[in-house]
Design a protein around this motif. Structure first.
Motif, mmCIF file in Angstrom:
data_model
loop_
_atom_site.group_PDB
_atom_site.id
_atom_site.type_symbol
_atom_site.label_atom_id
_atom_site.label_comp_id
_atom_site.label_asym_id
_atom_site.label_seq_id
_atom_site.Cartn_x
_atom_site.Cartn_y
_atom_site.Cartn_z
ATOM 1 N N ARG A 130 0.749 -1.188 0.294
ATOM 2 C CA ARG A 130 -0.053 -0.063 0.084
ATOM 3 C C ARG A 130 1.029 1.323 -0.227
ATOM 4 O O ARG A 130 0.869 2.203 -0.931
ATOM 5 C CB ARG A 130 -0.779 0.098 1.345
ATOM 6 N N ALA A 131 2.058 1.317 0.696
ATOM 7 C CA ALA A 131 2.867 2.475 0.872
ATOM 8 C C ALA A 131 3.459 2.692 -0.355
ATOM 9 O O ALA A 131 3.774 3.719 -0.992
ATOM 10 C CB ALA A 131 3.937 2.133 2.174
ATOM 11 N N LYS A 177 2.631 1.593 -3.561
ATOM 12 C CA LYS A 177 1.568 2.062 -4.453
ATOM 13 C C LYS A 177 1.179 3.449 -4.345
ATOM 14 O O LYS A 177 1.144 4.145 -5.337
ATOM 15 C CB LYS A 177 0.384 1.123 -4.482
ATOM 16 N N SER A 178 1.161 3.833 -2.978
ATOM 17 C CA SER A 178 0.649 5.378 -2.890
ATOM 18 C C SER A 178 2.261 6.091 -3.214
ATOM 19 O O SER A 178 1.892 7.181 -3.996
ATOM 20 C CB SER A 178 0.690 5.410 -1.355
#
Ligand SMILES: [Zn+2]
Lengths: 302, 192
Positions: A97-98, A100-101
């Motif tokens: 998630r980090a 992709k962000s």
């Protein structure tokens, strides 16, 4: 797999581990939709099942492990860790998630301050992923070497080792590496530092197995890796994993098939195998209690 | 029943139970409930200062003179504010962001009330406690805020702290128990 003319397929299973109460697992497939349930509650993904029972999968195409790119090898590590390290699924998902962000911000050419604000969550989850993968490889390596020696015979040796993209052992070190690659990341529109770039090095006689090993050696090596996976999952979970063997007969020659069956037969765990030719599955070497189910024209029979 | 089923946490069966309860309930109760629901959005609105819900211009916390105006706690949502209030361990005031930095959901710094926060911090504030949740987005938001506060002349001297990671990573403040959250507040540390 949905029967032709049908609109859905359902798989129901009851899982019972030792003396624990049984769990009901249900998977329903419709075109484009997969819905999973555990004890009649919907679950978002198959990782919900992992805490209950461990699985090791053998399928044709595992030669990818030696011949293919790094993603197949990372998947192997992640599959074992998802099943055997309680904190891993969260660490892995948060890292994704980090990542992709941060990558989205890099692509959108966002401000440096926005991009950098994701560096610490990225670094903290990265070290956890890397540490877990490192421990796993360390544990697997001797099993791979021993299994290869036994399967391949002769004097050739095999070795596997973890090759993390970033060797950092602390979040601060990852942060430094992220800072150093900041301009490169901006130019590429993607984060270069971190476990998304990890690999597992596989060698035969101290040469890269992909280019050096013969077809036979490569197949033996894949089987050795799978046997090591089985041993490590069992050691970590403290219980026998369920073995799922999908049409393995086509991949392996007689000798290797026998080795595989010996390993399985010696384990005493539950095995589910599929084959297109029953002669490939010698029930007698696998011990007693085997059930044969035939699939013919979309119907099951025993 | 269809409308009730759209409420969070209310499934088909609960919606049915609520509907049958309302059918049998005393008339004046149902009228009062209906009135409260339809007035909710007219009367209750965000506090002009901190973003907490209130029926007045400023909320009960912002107008309470006994609260320490020198410490401001930044939270993601009003639910998180309430969770911290329940611990009874925070003497200061709040600032509700209403969202967290979330590039994957298209939320950027410009969507957060950061200018209003910087404006508020100017006079008499000694410490800003960032209590965004311990998730990827919550951490990133905390770091972004710390940089924004350090980078502005008026606020450069303010201490910016982060609640301790006693609350489990990937967790939710709203559901953390009071003791854990209280400890996380007490154990707050300065963001470098
Ligand atoms: Zn207020």
């Amino acid at each position: 797999m949905i029967r032709s003319g049908g609109d859905r397929a359902t798989i129901d299973a009851r899982i019972r581990v030792a003396e624990e109460p049984a769990h009901e697992v249900s998977i329903q497939l419709r075109p484009g939709v997969r819905s999973l349930r555990l004890d009649e509650k919907r679950v978002p993904g198959p990782e919900a099942y992992f805490g209950i029972v461990q699985m090791v999968l053998f399928h044709p195409g595992e030669l990818e492990l030696v011949q293919g790119g790094p993603s197949a090898r990372r998947t192997l590590l992640d599959r074992v860790l998802y099943q055997t390290e309680p904190g891993y699924p969260t660490a892995f998902r948060d890292h994704q998630r980090a990542l992709k962000s941060r990558n989205r911000l890099l692509q959108d050419e966002a401000s440096a301050a926005s991009i950098r604000s994701f560096d610490r969550p990225l670094a903290e989850t990265a070290v956890r992923v890397v540490a877990a993968r490192g421990r796993l490889l360390h544990q697997m390596a001797p099993f791979v070497a021993a299994a290869f020696a036994e399967i391949a015979g002769g004097s050739s040796t095999a070795a596997i080792a973890y090759r993390p993209q970033c060797e950092a052992s602390s979040a601060d070190e990852v942060l430094e590496a992220l800072a150093r690659s900041f301009e490169r990341d901006r130019a590429r529109g993607a984060t270069c530092v971190g476990p998304q770039g990890d690999d597992v090095e596989i060698r035969i006689d101290d040469h890269p197995a992909r280019s050096y090993g013969s077809q036979g050696q490569q197949r033996a090596l894949v089987l050795a890796v799978k046997c090591a996976e089985l041993a490590v999952v069992q050691a970590r979970a403290g219980q026998l994993p369920v073995l799922l063997i999908d049409d393995v007969s086509s991949e392996l020659d007689e000798t290797r098939r026998r080795h595989l069956y010996r390993t399985i037969g010696g384990g005493g765990g539950q095995v589910v195998m599929t084959t297109t030719d029953a002669r490939f599955v010698p029930l007698e070497t696998l011990g007693t209690g085997g059930t044969v189910t035939r699939v013919s024209q979309g119907k099951l029979s025993r | 029943m269809r409308l009730l089923g759209r409420l969070p946490g209310v499934g088909e069966r609960t919606a049915q139970r609520l509907a049958f309860f309302l059918l049998r309930a005393p008339r004046d109760y149902v009228t009062a409930l209906g009135g409260s629901i339809s007035e909710l959005q007219e009367r209750v609105h965000p506090c002009a200062r901190c973003g907490n819900y209130t029926e007045e211009e400023a909320c009960a916390i912002c107008t309470d003179e006994r609260r320490d105006a020198g410490v401001v706690c930044v939270v993601g949502t009003v639910q998180d504010l309430m969770a911290i209030e329940r611990t009874g361990r925070f003497p200061g005031r709040y600032h509700v962001l209403g969202a967290l930095l979330a590039p994957l959901d298209g939320v950027g710094p410009e969507d957060l009330p950061i200018p209003a926060l910087l404006e508020r911090i100017g006079d008499g504030v000694r410490e800003v406690v960032v209590a965004t949740p311990p998730t990827v987005e919550g951490e990133a938001t905390a770091l972004y805020l710390a940089q924004a506060l350090k980078g502005s002349n008026r606020t450069a001297c303010v201490r910016v702290t982060r609640i301790a990671s006693g609350v489990q990573y990937g967790g939710d403040l709203e559901y953390a128990d009071q003791v854990t959250l209280g400890r996380a507040l007490d154990g707050r540390r300065e963001i470098e």
